[in-house]
Design an enzyme around this catalytic site. Structure first.
Site, PDB file in Angstrom:
ATOM      1  N   ASP A 168       0.862  -1.186   0.000  1.00  0.00           N
ATOM      2  CA  ASP A 168       0.000   0.000   0.000  1.00  0.00           C
ATOM      3  C   ASP A 168       0.894   1.230   0.000  1.00  0.00           C
ATOM      4  OD1 ASP A 168      -2.309  -1.524  -0.089  1.00  0.00           O
ATOM      5  OD2 ASP A 168      -2.482  -1.634   2.078  1.00  0.00           O
TER       6      ASP A 168
ATOM      7  N   LYS B 166     -10.962  -6.307  -5.305  1.00  0.00           N
ATOM      8  CA  LYS B 166     -12.301  -6.273  -4.689  1.00  0.00           C
ATOM      9  C   LYS B 166     -13.360  -5.900  -5.706  1.00  0.00           C
ATOM     10  CE  LYS B 166     -10.667  -5.124  -0.038  1.00  0.00           C
ATOM     11  NZ  LYS B 166      -9.321  -4.587  -0.311  1.00  0.00           N
TER      12      LYS B 166
ATOM     13  N   THR C 231     -19.688  -8.232 -16.296  1.00  0.00           N
ATOM     14  CA  THR C 231     -18.511  -7.357 -16.180  1.00  0.00           C
ATOM     15  C   THR C 231     -17.452  -7.999 -15.290  1.00  0.00           C
ATOM     16  OG1 THR C 231     -19.872  -5.412 -16.555  1.00  0.00           O
ATOM     17  CG2 THR C 231     -17.773  -5.034 -15.458  1.00  0.00           C
TER      18      THR C 231
ATOM     19  N   GLN D 254      -8.572  -0.727  11.466  1.00  0.00           N
ATOM     20  CA  GLN D 254      -9.010  -2.123  11.558  1.00  0.00           C
ATOM     21  C   GLN D 254      -9.759  -2.347  12.868  1.00  0.00           C
ATOM     22  OE1 GLN D 254      -8.798  -4.118   9.123  1.00  0.00           O
ATOM     23  NE2 GLN D 254      -6.915  -3.809   7.967  1.00  0.00           N
TER      24      GLN D 254
ATOM     25  N   GLY E  27      -0.047  -4.934   6.078  1.00  0.00           N
ATOM     26  CA  GLY E  27       0.374  -3.752   5.335  1.00  0.00           C
ATOM     27  C   GLY E  27       1.174  -2.816   6.196  1.00  0.00           C
TER      28      GLY E  27
HETATM   29  O1  LIG Z   1     -11.399  -7.125   4.840  1.00  0.00           O
HETATM   30  C1  LIG Z   1     -10.349  -6.670   4.369  1.00  0.00           C
HETATM   31  C2  LIG Z   1      -9.956  -6.879   3.061  1.00  0.00           C
HETATM   32  C3  LIG Z   1      -8.771  -6.359   2.624  1.00  0.00           C
HETATM   33  N1  LIG Z   1      -7.980  -5.636   3.430  1.00  0.00           N
HETATM   34  C4  LIG Z   1      -6.710  -5.103   2.893  1.00  0.00           C
HETATM   35  O2  LIG Z   1      -5.607  -5.651   3.623  1.00  0.00           O
HETATM   36  C5  LIG Z   1      -4.626  -4.682   3.855  1.00  0.00           C
HETATM   37  C6  LIG Z   1      -4.434  -4.509   5.337  1.00  0.00           C
HETATM   38  O3  LIG Z   1      -3.531  -3.458   5.574  1.00  0.00           O
HETATM   39  P1  LIG Z   1      -3.076  -3.023   7.050  1.00  0.00           P
HETATM   40  O4  LIG Z   1      -2.227  -1.813   6.781  1.00  0.00           O
HETATM   41  O5  LIG Z   1      -2.300  -4.192   7.615  1.00  0.00           O
HETATM   42  O6  LIG Z   1      -4.297  -2.695   7.848  1.00  0.00           O
HETATM   43  C7  LIG Z   1      -5.086  -3.401   3.145  1.00  0.00           C
HETATM   44  O7  LIG Z   1      -4.458  -3.373   1.877  1.00  0.00           O
HETATM   45  C8  LIG Z   1      -6.586  -3.591   2.975  1.00  0.00           C
HETATM   46  O8  LIG Z   1      -7.069  -3.005   1.783  1.00  0.00           O
HETATM   47  C9  LIG Z   1      -8.359  -5.419   4.718  1.00  0.00           C
HETATM   48  O9  LIG Z   1      -7.647  -4.748   5.510  1.00  0.00           O
HETATM   49  N2  LIG Z   1      -9.540  -5.963   5.172  1.00  0.00           N
END
Ligand SMILES: O=c1ccn([C@@H]2O[C@H](COP(=O)(O)O)[C@@H](O)[C@H]2O)c(=O)[nH]1
Length: 236
Positions: A17, A68, A75, A191, A211
């Protein structure tokens, strides 16, 4: 390869990211041989990062295209057909029946695996209710997992909190991929359903997506290697 045969090191997927291909290449160089699996999501994909999928595959790395997708079935089918030519190992779609059906059709017999995103890890029950759902996170994750399995989807994205229940529903036929991973003491950021790497593996996750705790660290390679050690310890 069965999930049990995946090496500890190959279970960590580092989310690139980052704002540009140059920034991503610099991070990949810093991580060197310690990371074998990368994720390319919105930020890098929309900054010219999609060709990096093939380049990384040519260098022996695996790539998760976290696109996603969610659109009308036709499509999604055509989009997945295009992604299948890029060299990615995984691609994500949202876990809506038409979307998953279209994705499985687009994958056909290609080696690309379809992962269905059940409920985003930044959501809790209140967020789901605010979005118009009456089910709890765990109820919706489980319902979507059952639909995904029937439709022939290859794997699921959920938080580690749901992995135990998902394993009981889908067995070992589907890969369970978990973002929402935070090493002890790391900031959760946005999160809401999180777990440490060791606890997520013990709960039954096949792959961990990490990430910010890696790419924003002063020493990303040291953090990635500490996560590998935690994974190996949890696997015994
Ligand atoms: O439910 C979801 C689906 C995808 N992600 C993705 O994972 C990484 C997590 O990044 P962190 O920086 O470790 O939080 C990020 O690219 C999200 O788009 C998610 O977090 N949750």
């Amino acid at each position: 390869m069965t999930p049990a045969e995946i090496a500890p090191k190959d279970r960590l997927i580092v989310a690139l990211d980052l704002p540009s291909v140059d920034a991503a290449e610099a991070m990949i160089a810093r991580l060197g041989d310690s990371v074998t699996f990368y994720k390319i999501g919105y930020q890098l994909a929309y900054a010219g990062g999609l060709p990096l999928i093939g380049k990384l595959a040519d260098r022996g790395k695996k790539v998760f295209a976290d696109l996603k997708m969610h659109d009308i079935g036709n499509t999604v089918t055509r989009g997945v057909e295009s992604v299948a030519k890029l060299g990615a190992t995984f691609v994500t779609v949202h876990a809506y029946p038409q979307t998953m059906k279209g994705a499985v059709e687009g994958r056909g017999s290609a080696s690309l695996k379809i992962l269905a995103v059940t409920v985003l890890t930044s959501y809790n029950d209140d967020d789901l209710h605010a979005a118009g759902y009456r089910l709890s996170v765990s109820e919706l994750v489980e319902a979507r997992a059952q639909q995904a399995q029937v439709l022939g989807v290859d794997g699921l994205v959920s938080s580690p909190e749901e992995v135990g229940a998902l394993r009981r529903i889908v067995g070992h036929q589907m890969s369970l991929v978990t973002p929402g991973i935070r090493p002890a003491g790391a900031a959760s950021g946005d999160q809401k359903r999180i777990m440490t790497p060791g606890r997520a593996i013990t709960a039954g996750a096949d792959y961990l997506v990490v990430g910010r705790p890696v790419v924003e660290a002063a020493d990303p390679k040291a953090v990635a290697e500490a996560i590998h050690s935690e994974i190996a310890q949890a696997l015994g």
